[in-house]
Design a protein around this motif. Structure first.
Motif, PDB file in Angstrom:
ATOM      1  N   ASP A  59       0.819  -1.227   0.000  1.00  0.00           N
ATOM      2  CA  ASP A  59       0.000   0.000   0.000  1.00  0.00           C
ATOM      3  C   ASP A  59       0.848   1.269   0.000  1.00  0.00           C
ATOM      4  O   ASP A  59       0.478   2.281   0.615  1.00  0.00           O
TER       5      ASP A  59
ATOM      6  N   TRP B 291     -10.667  11.030   1.337  1.00  0.00           N
ATOM      7  CA  TRP B 291     -10.187   9.689   1.018  1.00  0.00           C
ATOM      8  C   TRP B 291     -10.170   8.829   2.275  1.00  0.00           C
ATOM      9  O   TRP B 291      -9.941   9.302   3.388  1.00  0.00           O
ATOM     10  N   LYS B 292     -10.371   7.546   2.123  1.00  0.00           N
ATOM     11  CA  LYS B 292     -10.339   6.632   3.260  1.00  0.00           C
ATOM     12  C   LYS B 292      -8.905   6.361   3.719  1.00  0.00           C
ATOM     13  O   LYS B 292      -8.655   6.067   4.878  1.00  0.00           O
ATOM     14  N   SER B 293      -7.993   6.429   2.786  1.00  0.00           N
ATOM     15  CA  SER B 293      -6.587   6.186   3.135  1.00  0.00           C
ATOM     16  C   SER B 293      -5.707   6.917   2.123  1.00  0.00           C
ATOM     17  O   SER B 293      -6.142   7.191   1.003  1.00  0.00           O
ATOM     18  N   PRO B 294      -4.463   7.217   2.459  1.00  0.00           N
ATOM     19  CA  PRO B 294      -3.863   7.041   3.787  1.00  0.00           C
ATOM     20  C   PRO B 294      -4.257   8.186   4.712  1.00  0.00           C
ATOM     21  O   PRO B 294      -5.029   9.075   4.323  1.00  0.00           O
ATOM     22  N   HIS B 295      -3.710   8.191   5.928  1.00  0.00           N
ATOM     23  CA  HIS B 295      -4.000   9.238   6.886  1.00  0.00           C
ATOM     24  C   HIS B 295      -2.679   9.804   7.404  1.00  0.00           C
ATOM     25  O   HIS B 295      -1.615   9.236   7.185  1.00  0.00           O
TER      26      HIS B 295
ATOM     27  N   CYS C 247       1.356   5.545   7.026  1.00  0.00           N
ATOM     28  CA  CYS C 247       0.718   6.847   7.180  1.00  0.00           C
ATOM     29  C   CYS C 247       1.641   7.922   6.626  1.00  0.00           C
ATOM     30  O   CYS C 247       2.836   7.693   6.433  1.00  0.00           O
TER      31      CYS C 247
ATOM     32  N   GLN D 106      -0.781   5.890  -5.750  1.00  0.00           N
ATOM     33  CA  GLN D 106      -0.188   6.069  -4.424  1.00  0.00           C
ATOM     34  C   GLN D 106       0.503   7.420  -4.295  1.00  0.00           C
ATOM     35  O   GLN D 106       0.409   8.083  -3.253  1.00  0.00           O
TER      36      GLN D 106
ATOM     37  N   ARG E 176      -2.079  10.050  -3.749  1.00  0.00           N
ATOM     38  CA  ARG E 176      -2.612  10.046  -2.382  1.00  0.00           C
ATOM     39  C   ARG E 176      -1.625  10.616  -1.367  1.00  0.00           C
ATOM     40  O   ARG E 176      -2.012  10.947  -0.247  1.00  0.00           O
TER      41      ARG E 176
ATOM     42  N   CYS F 150       0.172  10.553  10.113  1.00  0.00           N
ATOM     43  CA  CYS F 150       0.677   9.854  11.287  1.00  0.00           C
ATOM     44  C   CYS F 150       0.373  10.667  12.541  1.00  0.00           C
ATOM     45  O   CYS F 150       0.417  11.893  12.531  1.00  0.00           O
TER      46      CYS F 150
ATOM     47  N   LEU G  33      -7.284  14.505   2.119  1.00  0.00           N
ATOM     48  CA  LEU G  33      -7.273  13.267   2.898  1.00  0.00           C
ATOM     49  C   LEU G  33      -8.578  13.044   3.641  1.00  0.00           C
ATOM     50  O   LEU G  33      -8.941  11.902   3.948  1.00  0.00           O
TER      51      LEU G  33
END
Length: 405
Positions: free
Chosen positions: A83, A167-171, A189, A133, A136, A173, A164
């Motif tokens: 991911d 979006w569900k991911s990423p988040h 993250c 990726q 994101r 840290c 973000l």
């Protein structure tokens, strides 16, 4: 400027770094242990900065926002796997507005898939995942031509924070440990950038151009809570190390004449030793003990220097006989109750080249113990007063193997 050269499995490590020397750009090349090629060893024998390292379970041993650019040429890192975990780690160590340059699979798959012995469909799918990726992470793809693609990291996270949320991911840290990197596992993250008030502002502050940035207080110091005191300490440290290096030069005649190329500062502090040597034909690996109360490695990188975290009770990430000069300022006092002095000396012996030199600066009681152990190891150390004079408790120990030839 400082560049990170990720070289996971390629035989020509550090060629990129060598090409950039003429541009006053210092490159940290990393590659794994490879019994067939010994890439890091070859790089260091050429007088180029390199470390044994790999993108794997743990963070790279560098603070956040260290490098202006990360370059990966045929390094075969599986960027699309896990991911985007490895991309997130590269994002952590790249400065705001910095760049990632990729060359090799899957970039340029349309022209090279047969030579890579992979299907066009597989490589196309991998690049699609990679592009998603990067998006994101809020990176912007600014170029792709032939086998090379370039992404740029945002200068702050104002817009990214809004994206973000959708979006569900990423988040982002959680916590404030973005500079913690010693045996710290990778996290899925995004490392948040320091807050800014306006979109046009750069997180963490702007850096001066080289070489001015070397002797100007870096943003991490200038923006600290006790900025006035920190700035004064920084200036005093610079002047102190200029005097100390002048003293070293009177003892080690080869210091300013190209006798030493690869240098380690085992306890770098603010990087004053390396800065004082900047006009000499050498480079310094600035090492900051991982548990140091003052985590100064981020400020060292903001000065345009390079370095790494380290625990000197363990082996350094390099091959034997790869450094010409090792500088140990107070390191034995720091580790006196953590591990045996002799073990640290054995590691210095392993890393030092046969005709290399060692400088130990410490309290006289510690220096005397180190001197006795060095003599038992077959070295011929010379005890000297520091530049302050004979009445100061700090003494300096010199081992000059060039002189003993």
């Amino acid at each position: 400027m400082t560049f990170l050269y990720v070289h996971q499995w390629c035989s020509q490590v550090a060629t990129f770094g060598a090409a950039l020397l003429d541009y006053s750009i210092l490159t940290m090349s990393i590659a794994p242990v490879d019994v067939h090629e010994a890439q890091v060893e070859f790089a260091l024998e050429r007088g180029l900065p390199a470390m044994i390292g790999v993108l794997g379970t743990y963070r790279l041993p560098y603070p956040s926002r260290s490098f202006d650019l990360a370059h990966c040429s045929r390094c075969l890192v599986k960027w699309a796997d896990y991911d985007g975990l490895y991309l997130m780690e590269v994002d952590r160590v790249i400065r705001p507005g910095g760049y990632l340059v990729l060359s090799g699979p899957p970039i340029g798959w349309r022209f090279s898939y047969k030579g890579w012995q992979r299907t066009a469909e597989d490589l196309e799918k991998e690049q699609i995942v990679l592009e998603d990726q990067a998006r994101r992470l809020c990176w912007k793809k600014i170029a792709e031509q032939g086998p090379i693609a370039v992404w740029q990291k945002p200068t702050n996270h104002i817009h990214c924070a809004k994206k973000l949320k959708a979006w569900k991911s990423p988040h982002f840290c959680a916590g404030n440990d973005s500079d913690s990197a010693w045996y710290k596992e990778l996290q899925p993250c995004i490392t948040p950038l320091p807050n800014v008030k306006k979109v046009r502002h750069t997180s963490g502050g702007l850096l001066e151009k080289w070489p001015k940035r070397l002797n100007v207080a870096p943003p991490r110091i200038a923006s600290s809570r006790s900025a006035a005191s920190a700035l004064r300490t920084f200036d005093e440290d610079n002047q102190l190390w200029k005097r100390r290096v002048q003293h070293y030069g009177r003892v080690l005649g080869s210091l300013s004449k190209g006798g030493y190329r690869n240098v380690i500062d085992m306890n770098a502090g603010l990087g004053g030793f390396a800065a004082a040597l900047s006009s000499y034909p050498l480079w310094v690996m600035n090492v900051v003990p991982f548990d140091s109360e003052d985590n100064s490695l981020g400020a060292i990188y903001e000065r345009g220097l390079i370095g790494t975290y380290m625990n000197w009770c363990e082996a350094f990430s390099t091959y034997p006989r790869t450094y010409d000069l090792i500088h140990a300022d107070g390191i034995f006092s720091i580790y006196m109750k953590k591990c045996e002095i002799l073990d640290i000396l054995f590691e210095i012996y392993r890393v030092l080249r046969p005709h290399g030199a060692v400088i130990v600066r410490d309290h006289v009681d510690v220096v005397v113990k180190v001197k006795d152990l060095m003599e038992n190891m077959g070295w011929n150390p010379t005890l000297s007063h520091s530049e302050v004079g004979p009445h100061h408790p700090e003494k300096v120990l010199f081992v000059d193997n060039l002189k003993s030839m």
